[in-house]
Design an enzyme around this catalytic site. Structure first.
Site, PDB file in Angstrom:
ATOM      1  N   CYS A 276      -7.783  -2.137  -4.992  1.00 50.92           N
ATOM      2  CA  CYS A 276      -6.339  -1.898  -4.975  1.00 50.92           C
ATOM      3  C   CYS A 276      -5.584  -3.222  -4.947  1.00 50.92           C
ATOM      4  O   CYS A 276      -4.607  -3.403  -5.673  1.00 50.92           O
ATOM      5  CB  CYS A 276      -5.949  -1.090  -3.732  1.00 50.92           C
ATOM      6  SG  CYS A 276      -5.979   0.685  -3.972  1.00 50.92           S
TER       7      CYS A 276
ATOM      8  N   CYS B 290     -35.282  -0.301   9.861  1.00 52.71           N
ATOM      9  CA  CYS B 290     -34.191   0.424  10.525  1.00 52.71           C
ATOM     10  C   CYS B 290     -34.778   1.631  11.268  1.00 52.71           C
ATOM     11  O   CYS B 290     -34.425   1.914  12.409  1.00 52.71           O
ATOM     12  CB  CYS B 290     -33.175   0.936   9.503  1.00 52.71           C
ATOM     13  SG  CYS B 290     -32.480  -0.327   8.421  1.00 52.71           S
TER      14      CYS B 290
ATOM     15  N   CYS C  41     -28.610  -6.660  12.856  1.00 52.13           N
ATOM     16  CA  CYS C  41     -29.873  -5.956  13.094  1.00 52.13           C
ATOM     17  C   CYS C  41     -31.033  -6.674  12.407  1.00 52.13           C
ATOM     18  O   CYS C  41     -32.083  -6.869  13.009  1.00 52.13           O
ATOM     19  CB  CYS C  41     -29.786  -4.522  12.568  1.00 52.13           C
ATOM     20  SG  CYS C  41     -29.178  -3.327  13.768  1.00 52.13           S
TER      21      CYS C  41
ATOM     22  N   CYS D 240     -36.505   1.618  14.988  1.00 51.04           N
ATOM     23  CA  CYS D 240     -35.636   1.748  16.163  1.00 51.04           C
ATOM     24  C   CYS D 240     -34.809   3.033  16.112  1.00 51.04           C
ATOM     25  O   CYS D 240     -34.754   3.784  17.078  1.00 51.04           O
ATOM     26  CB  CYS D 240     -34.675   0.565  16.276  1.00 51.04           C
ATOM     27  SG  CYS D 240     -35.466  -0.963  16.829  1.00 51.04           S
TER      28      CYS D 240
ATOM     29  N   CYS E 239       2.403   3.054  -3.294  1.00 50.93           N
ATOM     30  CA  CYS E 239       1.593   4.033  -4.036  1.00 50.93           C
ATOM     31  C   CYS E 239       1.173   5.206  -3.156  1.00 50.93           C
ATOM     32  O   CYS E 239       1.168   6.348  -3.585  1.00 50.93           O
ATOM     33  CB  CYS E 239       0.330   3.384  -4.595  1.00 50.93           C
ATOM     34  SG  CYS E 239       0.643   2.219  -5.943  1.00 50.93           S
ATOM     35  N   HIS E 240       0.770   4.898  -1.910  1.00 50.54           N
ATOM     36  CA  HIS E 240       0.082   5.906  -1.094  1.00 50.54           C
ATOM     37  C   HIS E 240       0.975   6.591  -0.074  1.00 50.54           C
ATOM     38  O   HIS E 240       0.527   7.529   0.589  1.00 50.54           O
ATOM     39  CB  HIS E 240      -1.110   5.272  -0.369  1.00 50.54           C
ATOM     40  CG  HIS E 240      -2.177   4.759  -1.282  1.00 50.54           C
ATOM     41  ND1 HIS E 240      -2.998   5.591  -2.000  1.00 50.54           N
ATOM     42  CD2 HIS E 240      -2.550   3.495  -1.609  1.00 50.54           C
ATOM     43  CE1 HIS E 240      -3.849   4.863  -2.722  1.00 50.54           C
ATOM     44  NE2 HIS E 240      -3.584   3.581  -2.508  1.00 50.54           N
TER      45      HIS E 240
ATOM     46  N   CYS F 293       0.851  -1.195   0.000  1.00 48.03           N
ATOM     47  CA  CYS F 293       0.000   0.000   0.000  1.00 48.03           C
ATOM     48  C   CYS F 293       0.885   1.243   0.000  1.00 48.03           C
ATOM     49  O   CYS F 293       0.634   2.215  -0.720  1.00 48.03           O
ATOM     50  CB  CYS F 293      -0.887   0.045   1.252  1.00 48.03           C
ATOM     51  SG  CYS F 293      -1.893  -1.407   1.538  1.00 48.03           S
TER      52      CYS F 293
END
Lengths: 283, 138, 109
Positions: free
Chosen positions: A136, A199, A244, A202, A102-103, A99
């Protein structure tokens, strides 16, 4: 005991709001390491029709749980960030790249987490940050994709979140992402399972109330991945969605499915304005 | 609400187990205390136990014990299947005879701390911690 | 067997003689209690850190006996006072015989 619950008015019991002792400091502010200011309450984005103020789930937790997130040393989720820093620098795949090649430094990724899920022009799809990490890995590194919400992926998501902490969530809901966003919104308001709960039932209609002894939050995902005291590990957004829907006694969508990608985009957009907060600590 | 014979049988077994458990755990707590104190009398002054009144999850409950001058402090969770939690022994370079950690509680119960003082006496503090059961699958 | 066990310690870099120093430690470890069952109903064997010690220049600060009721990723916070410049030695003892250590130097003025 479960049988007995079922024979009663299941929904009535499940949503019975008890006067539980107040043990959360809902007015507390979150400052991490004495320096990272986290926005835990702010005005709801304009696209939210039924809510004026949005709150991080941190606000609904007990004083003790809240404290665990205020110092990186005490936050067990940071253990996994350390693991991801190692992975970040590890060369993998046929291209001989890490990683970092490149970053650069992970700090350079500040702000990235805040915009996901987002439209990927080349792939012509909405991608969650997990999908982008795997993009990536498979396209740039020639490495194997990580399992969705598996340990390696959640560690990396925790690292990417940690360098964006304090930056406001800013997910785009228009343009090419709009149709997925609409689809996510529809799922958010659809009742599922034997308990017939959406969803919204609640997390929009009843946040701040108690469901048995649980203090219901708005179900915001700005703070994912989250270290749960319950299972002492990092938990991913879509696995939480799955939990959930399972709790409504419904057939759930799969982690990584189009439905959950759409729902993640929609729920993320409900947190536009809250800070990126992961890895967080929850019960 | 209909109970089958099977349900009723299980419930009966359940309550028998529930009734028996505290006794067994209670005996284990007494054994642990006796092993630590050698049966000496235990006072209540000079020891502090800080634990939440309500724990959101029994899996990770922060506690703190402090007993100025103590040689060692033993912590027990009276309602756990095995009550022993930890024993802190302080050396000459401890700035205070206090420590904080995170513990597992199997349910609502008393957490007990007993300190051994340098003169051979013992002091004890205890606090009930309520462990909540979540609404969403526990 | 415990995997990926990594000790973490927070100690100030310097202090004055006799100053109260707050030490925090956290070690990544599952602390398998020996009371859980796997999917097939078999008991998962106990595998915990059973002892933790902190010494400074060979003298004890704290010596802790841990039982399975200590949470996953054991955390401790305690206080030390040191008379001179030196090193803290932290040692965690695993049921499986492994020993994990960390050292932190502190300058005392």
């Amino acid at each position: 005991m479960k049988k007995m619950l079922l024979t009663g008015s299941a929904v009535g019991i499940a949503l019975a709001m008890m006067t539980a002792p107040v043990f959360a400091d809902e007015d507390a502010d979150l400052l991490i390491n004495g320096e990272i200011e986290i926005t835990v309450r702010t005005d709801a984005p304009p696209h939210m029709e039924n809510v004026d103020t949005i709150y991080s789930g941190w606000v609904f937790r007990s004083t003790e749980t809240q404290a665990l997130e205020m110092d990186d040393f005490e936050n067990p989720g940071m253990i996994f960030v350390d693991d991801a820093i190692e992975a970040w620098e590890t060369v993998e795949g046929t291209e001989g790249k890490s990683c970092a090649d490149c970053h650069g430094d992970p700090d350079g990724m500040a702000g990235v987490r805040a915009t996901y899920p987002k439209w990927n022009e080349d792939a012509e799809e909405v991608r969650t940050i997990a999908m982008q990490v795997n993009g990536c890995r498979t396209e740039q590194m020639g490495a194997e994709a990580w399992k969705y919400d598996g340990g390696d992926m959640l560690n990396m998501e925790a690292l990417l979140a940690s360098v964006s902490r304090g930056i406001p969530v800013n997910v785009a809901i228009d343009g090419p992402a709009q149709s997925m966003w609409e689809k996510g919104k529809e799922i958010y308001y659809t009742r599922f399972g034997q308990l017939d709960l959406s969803c919204a039932n609640c997390h929009e209609d009843n946040y701040g109330n108690y469901i048995r002894a649980d203090h219901l939050s708005q179900g915001q995902i700005n703070a994912f991945p989250t270290y749960r005291l319950k299972n002492a590990q990092l938990n991913g957004v879509q696995s939480r969605f799955k939990g959930c829907i399972r709790d409504t006694r419904g057939e759930t969508f799969a982690v990584g499915s189009e439905e959950f990608i759409a729902l993640e985009l929609y729920v993320a957009s409900r947190g536009n304005g809250l800070s990126v907060e992961g890895p967080s600590v929850r019960n | 609400m209909n109970f089958t014979r099977r349900d009723t049988l299980f419930m009966a077994i359940g309550s028998a187990v529930a009734a028996a458990l505290p006794l067994r755990a209670f005996a284990a707590v007494e054994d642990d205390i006796a092993a630590f104190t050698g049966g000496a009398a235990v006072g209540t002054e000079g020891i502090t136990l800080i634990a939440p009144e309500i724990a959101e999850n029994g899996n990770t409950v922060p506690i703190e014990v402090s007993a100025p001058g103590a040689v060692a402090i033993m912590v027990l969770a009276a309602g756990n299947p095995t009550p022993a939690v930890a024993t802190f022994t302080f050396g000459p370079l401890a700035a205070a005879q206090s420590a904080a950690t995170r513990i597992r509680l199997a349910g609502t119960q008393d957490v007990i701390a007993i300190a051994k003082m340098p003169d051979g006496s013992f002091v004890r503090a205890s606090q009930e911690v309520k462990v909540t059961i979540g609404g969403c699958g526990g | 067997m415990a995997e990926n066990v990594k000790p973490r310690v927070r100690v100030p870099r310097d202090a004055t003689a006799g100053e109260v120093i707050i030490i925090k430690t956290l070690i990544s470890h599952p602390m398998e209690s020996g009371q859980r069952k796997d999917g097939d109903g078999n008991l998962i064997p106990r595998s915990i850190i059973n002892r933790f010690t902190c010494e400074f220049n060979g003298e004890t600060v704290i010596d802790i006996t841990l039982e399975p009721a200590i949470s996953t990723n054991p955390y401790f916070e305690f206080q030390a006072t040191v008379p001179e410049t030196g090193a803290f030695e932290f040692t965690w003892y695993d049921d499986d015989g492994d020993v994990y250590t960390d050292t932190k130097e502190i300058t005392v003025s």
